[in-house]
Structures are given as C-alpha cells and as structure tokens.
Design an enzyme around this catalytic site. Sequence first.
Site, PDB file in Angstrom:
ATOM      1  N   HIS A 101      -2.567  10.739   0.284  1.00 53.21           N
ATOM      2  CA  HIS A 101      -1.104  10.776   0.158  1.00 53.21           C
ATOM      3  C   HIS A 101      -0.566  12.199   0.161  1.00 53.21           C
ATOM      4  O   HIS A 101      -0.933  13.022  -0.672  1.00 53.21           O
ATOM      5  CB  HIS A 101      -0.569  10.045  -1.085  1.00 53.21           C
TER       6      HIS A 101
ATOM      7  N   ARG B  99       2.781  -3.819   5.177  1.00 51.98           N
ATOM      8  CA  ARG B  99       3.739  -3.911   4.066  1.00 51.98           C
ATOM      9  C   ARG B  99       4.427  -5.262   4.047  1.00 51.98           C
ATOM     10  O   ARG B  99       4.546  -5.920   5.075  1.00 51.98           O
ATOM     11  CB  ARG B  99       4.799  -2.806   4.199  1.00 51.98           C
TER      12      ARG B  99
ATOM     13  N   HIS C  42      -1.302  -0.045   6.903  1.00 50.51           N
ATOM     14  CA  HIS C  42      -0.691  -0.658   5.711  1.00 50.51           C
ATOM     15  C   HIS C  42       0.215  -1.797   6.187  1.00 50.51           C
ATOM     16  O   HIS C  42       1.234  -1.554   6.817  1.00 50.51           O
ATOM     17  CB  HIS C  42       0.105   0.426   4.970  1.00 50.51           C
TER      18      HIS C  42
ATOM     19  N   GLU D 266      -8.974   5.181  -4.730  1.00 43.51           N
ATOM     20  CA  GLU D 266      -8.351   6.232  -3.931  1.00 43.51           C
ATOM     21  C   GLU D 266      -7.347   6.911  -4.853  1.00 43.51           C
ATOM     22  O   GLU D 266      -6.441   6.260  -5.383  1.00 43.51           O
ATOM     23  CB  GLU D 266      -7.659   5.659  -2.690  1.00 43.51           C
TER      24      GLU D 266
ATOM     25  N   ARG E 295       7.611  -2.944   7.780  1.00 39.33           N
ATOM     26  CA  ARG E 295       8.419  -1.877   8.372  1.00 39.33           C
ATOM     27  C   ARG E 295       7.684  -1.058   9.429  1.00 39.33           C
ATOM     28  O   ARG E 295       8.291  -0.424  10.255  1.00 39.33           O
ATOM     29  CB  ARG E 295       9.004  -0.968   7.304  1.00 39.33           C
TER      30      ARG E 295
ATOM     31  N   THR F  90       4.515   4.917  -0.518  1.00 38.91           N
ATOM     32  CA  THR F  90       3.902   4.507  -1.780  1.00 38.91           C
ATOM     33  C   THR F  90       4.076   5.612  -2.830  1.00 38.91           C
ATOM     34  O   THR F  90       3.525   6.699  -2.681  1.00 38.91           O
ATOM     35  CB  THR F  90       2.402   4.214  -1.560  1.00 38.91           C
TER      36      THR F  90
ATOM     37  N   GLU G  24      -4.548  -1.418   3.927  1.00 37.43           N
ATOM     38  CA  GLU G  24      -3.839  -1.266   2.650  1.00 37.43           C
ATOM     39  C   GLU G  24      -2.902  -2.444   2.481  1.00 37.43           C
ATOM     40  O   GLU G  24      -2.153  -2.778   3.415  1.00 37.43           O
ATOM     41  CB  GLU G  24      -2.994   0.006   2.663  1.00 37.43           C
TER      42      GLU G  24
ATOM     43  N   HIS H  79       2.530   5.398  11.257  1.00 38.66           N
ATOM     44  CA  HIS H  79       3.723   6.010  11.857  1.00 38.66           C
ATOM     45  C   HIS H  79       3.713   5.992  13.378  1.00 38.66           C
ATOM     46  O   HIS H  79       4.731   6.317  14.001  1.00 38.66           O
ATOM     47  CB  HIS H  79       3.952   7.400  11.274  1.00 38.66           C
TER      48      HIS H  79
ATOM     49  N   ASN I 109      -4.544   7.412   9.177  1.00 41.07           N
ATOM     50  CA  ASN I 109      -3.525   6.378   8.957  1.00 41.07           C
ATOM     51  C   ASN I 109      -2.546   6.392  10.140  1.00 41.07           C
ATOM     52  O   ASN I 109      -1.897   7.413  10.400  1.00 41.07           O
ATOM     53  CB  ASN I 109      -2.803   6.673   7.632  1.00 41.07           C
TER      54      ASN I 109
HETATM   55  N1  PXP Z   1      -3.498   6.400   1.188  1.00 39.28           N
HETATM   56  C1  PXP Z   1      -2.685   5.414   0.736  1.00 39.28           C
HETATM   57  C2  PXP Z   1      -3.254   4.419  -0.204  1.00 39.28           C
HETATM   58  C3  PXP Z   1      -1.349   5.315   1.178  1.00 39.28           C
HETATM   59  O1  PXP Z   1      -0.559   4.330   0.725  1.00 39.28           O
HETATM   60  C4  PXP Z   1      -0.882   6.245   2.136  1.00 39.28           C
HETATM   61  C5  PXP Z   1       0.518   6.131   2.668  1.00 39.28           C
HETATM   62  O2  PXP Z   1       0.653   4.936   3.363  1.00 39.28           O
HETATM   63  C6  PXP Z   1      -1.766   7.237   2.588  1.00 39.28           C
HETATM   64  C7  PXP Z   1      -3.059   7.297   2.077  1.00 39.28           C
HETATM   65  C8  PXP Z   1      -1.367   8.240   3.611  1.00 39.28           C
HETATM   66  O3  PXP Z   1      -0.372   9.070   3.085  1.00 39.28           O
HETATM   67  P1  PXP Z   1       0.366  10.092   4.033  1.00 39.28           P
HETATM   68  O4  PXP Z   1       1.021   9.292   5.112  1.00 39.28           O
HETATM   69  O5  PXP Z   1       1.336  10.778   3.138  1.00 39.28           O
HETATM   70  O6  PXP Z   1      -0.685  11.017   4.587  1.00 39.28           O
END
Ligand code: PXP
Length: 240
Positions: free
Chosen positions: A192, A45, A43, A151, A49, A101, A70, A10, A7
């Site tokens: 997550h 959003r 994602h 998921e 953001r 989330t 996402e 960030h 992901n």
């Molecule tokens: N999976 C989903 C569906 C999420 O919403 C997120 C956070 O955006 C993640 C995975 C990744 O989570 P983390 O950034 O805490 O590793």
Amino acid sequence: MIRLGVNIDHVATVRNARGELHPDPVYAAKFAKKSGADSITIHLREDRRHIKDFDTKKICSIKNLPVNLEISTNFKIVKIALKVKPDFICLVPENRKEITTEGGLNLNKNKTKIKNIISKFKKKKIRTSLFINPSLNDVKISKEVGADCIEIHTGRLAHLVKSKKNYSKELNRIKNSSILANKLSIEVHAGHGLDYKTTKILTKIKQIKEFNIGHYLIGESIFYGFDKVIKNFKKIIKKK
Ligand code: PXP
C-alpha cells in the site's frame, strides 16, 4: 527470494473510464508476468469500481500465473472467490466511500467471521493472507484465526516518507510485527502506497517475503513503460 506482486486494478480503472475493452487487464496480467512479476494482484471490490467479475474469472484461469485475489469478507464475494479459486487470497477491509483501502482489518471485531472464511479457503488449499495494520496484537490474532500470511499495511509509512516526516516509529512497528509473525510461522507481505523509495526502505526488513504494488507502478508506467518499471522494482527488491 523476495517476490513482487503487481497490482493491475488501475489498468481496469483506465479501461472503465471509457466503458470499452482497452486497456485489457488480462493482457496486463500476462505482460506483467513476462516482465518479471512473481504474481498478479487484483481486488474484486463490492462496488466493482475497477476489476469486474469477468476479469477475475479470466485472470484466475490463466495457466502458470499466480494470482492473489483481494476481497472483503462479504459472503457474496467470498462465494465468488471460492468458485474462481485463485492461488492466493488476501482479506481486506472495505468501505464504500474510501478512495482506496484505508487501513488494516479490524480483527478484534471480526475474529470468528475471518476464522470461518480462512477455513473455507484452507479446504480448497488456497493460501490466505490478512491485510493488517502493523500491530503485535493483530499479528497474534492472525495466528489464532489460522492465517497463512499477513500483509502489513504500509500506507502510513509511505505517507510519512513522502511528506518528509519522521517515519522511524512506524518503521519499527512494521519491523516488530514482521519479526513476531515470522516467529509464529506466518509469512510476511507488505503493501500500500509503495514507491521506489519506500520499497527500498522496507527491503531492510528481512522477514518481508512479498511486496504488492499497484498505483505508483501503474502511474510510473505512463512515463517509462510497464516492463521497465516492473524491472526497476524487481531490482530494488533483489538488492536488499
Ligand atoms: N495490498 C493491498 C492489500 C491493497 O488493498 C492494495 C490497494 O488495492 C495494495 C496492496 C496496492 O496498493 P497501491 O495501489 O497503493 O500500491
């Protein structure tokens, strides 16, 4: 093979802090793939953001790069997703005030809406996953509404592990949900709050086929490098 989805939201968070173009999430997506990521998660959003519309468009058009987008169930966002056609969709709940989330989808409340959205993506041959809490009831509803994958939200487990509390009940919930999903022919993903330790714990659940990891992976990369951290996660996932 167990897959790693990286992901890169960030990377966009850091870029946006300056309002300029660096670091570029498109570059990060290609870099992650070269380092061994099996897919890229972004994602889009409602408040934009981190990932913006132009990032989504560019990243979804990179060849040979499986993208997991996402999104919330907001109709404007669903419309964008149908247009950019990612390889995979993951429907997530969204609350404007949350930092990230916070939990899985409320499937009881949104069953019909989610079923309709899934059928739209199915028509475009896009695999759809539902971000859910580890609950047998939510797994059953996921089947009812036609999800290809679930998921499982691992945030609670991650929190318990990090705060050195007993996590066995939560791990069992994840395990039982994964077993049921697998029986119902729904592919199981997890994500997550995952770090090396929690990912390792979850690799014991053999039904989990994909891990989606962001915040910790990007944070560790500041110290040890993106390539190295992706490779470390791949090693953990492979070992089982
Ligand atoms: N999976 C989903 C569906 C999420 O919403 C997120 C956070 O955006 C993640 C995975 C990744 O989570 P983390 O950034 O805490 O590793």
